[in-house]
Design a protein around this motif. Sequence first.
Motif, PDB file in Angstrom:
ATOM      1  N   ASP A  43       1.502  -0.691  -8.888  1.00  0.00           N
ATOM      2  CA  ASP A  43       0.590   0.006  -9.865  1.00  0.00           C
ATOM      3  C   ASP A  43       0.025  -1.066 -10.643  1.00  0.00           C
ATOM      4  O   ASP A  43      -1.064  -0.959 -11.076  1.00  0.00           O
ATOM      5  CB  ASP A  43       1.318   1.240 -10.375  1.00  0.00           C
ATOM      6  N   ALA A  47      -3.876  -2.307 -11.276  1.00  0.00           N
ATOM      7  CA  ALA A  47      -4.347  -2.058 -12.633  1.00  0.00           C
ATOM      8  C   ALA A  47      -4.965  -3.222 -13.134  1.00  0.00           C
ATOM      9  O   ALA A  47      -6.149  -3.308 -13.733  1.00  0.00           O
ATOM     10  CB  ALA A  47      -3.492  -1.255 -13.561  1.00  0.00           C
ATOM     11  N   ARG A  48      -4.245  -4.228 -13.018  1.00  0.00           N
ATOM     12  CA  ARG A  48      -4.649  -5.482 -13.481  1.00  0.00           C
ATOM     13  C   ARG A  48      -5.806  -6.051 -12.681  1.00  0.00           C
ATOM     14  O   ARG A  48      -6.693  -6.799 -13.416  1.00  0.00           O
ATOM     15  CB  ARG A  48      -3.486  -6.473 -13.645  1.00  0.00           C
ATOM     16  N   ARG A  50      -8.107  -4.242 -11.169  1.00  0.00           N
ATOM     17  CA  ARG A  50      -9.423  -3.422 -11.704  1.00  0.00           C
ATOM     18  C   ARG A  50      -9.863  -4.221 -13.076  1.00  0.00           C
ATOM     19  O   ARG A  50     -11.046  -4.056 -13.119  1.00  0.00           O
ATOM     20  CB  ARG A  50      -9.039  -2.044 -11.886  1.00  0.00           C
ATOM     21  N   LYS A  51      -8.988  -4.374 -13.876  1.00  0.00           N
ATOM     22  CA  LYS A  51      -9.488  -4.903 -15.124  1.00  0.00           C
ATOM     23  C   LYS A  51      -9.904  -6.584 -15.243  1.00  0.00           C
ATOM     24  O   LYS A  51     -11.031  -6.691 -15.870  1.00  0.00           O
ATOM     25  CB  LYS A  51      -8.358  -4.692 -16.317  1.00  0.00           C
TER      26      LYS A  51
END
Length: 157
Positions: A43, A47-48, A50-51
């Motif tokens: 996860d 998440a990283r 996507r950012k």
Amino acid sequence: MQLDLLKRDLVRLDWEVRDRDDFFDRISAELLHDGYIRESFRDALAARERKYPTALPTAPEAVAIPHSDAEHIVEPFIAPVRLATPIDWHEMGNDDVVHPVRFIFVLGFVQEDGHVEVLQVLLQDLQDPAFMEQLDRARTPDEYYRVLSGMADIQAP
């Protein structure tokens, strides 16, 4: 960059994955099974990404170098993966641009700034068409590992 970061047992060749999420699922399951990461890694990695996307428009082929924060790592590693078919990956610093990526280097470090030196070493070689052709032609994980072990500025532990 220390050679011991490059893990022969993590070389994966010609994986078939549908997309980036499928890749994250698969690599995370293997890294967890082998004791390199914590359960939170998958996860955190997604998440990283996507950012802060990690595809680099290197020539002759774009590459991706995803990583997570250090708290998700048990043992430092570089997991080199070559896909059978490229998948779409957003460009680092310009997530409006998407590249087809087959060569992926998943990084796991226990220090937050550990990836900077590795990125420099990787980029130097991944922009060399002859080096990339050697990676493309490697037929076994051992051959692939040998090519990567010959990168410039890689040091024995």
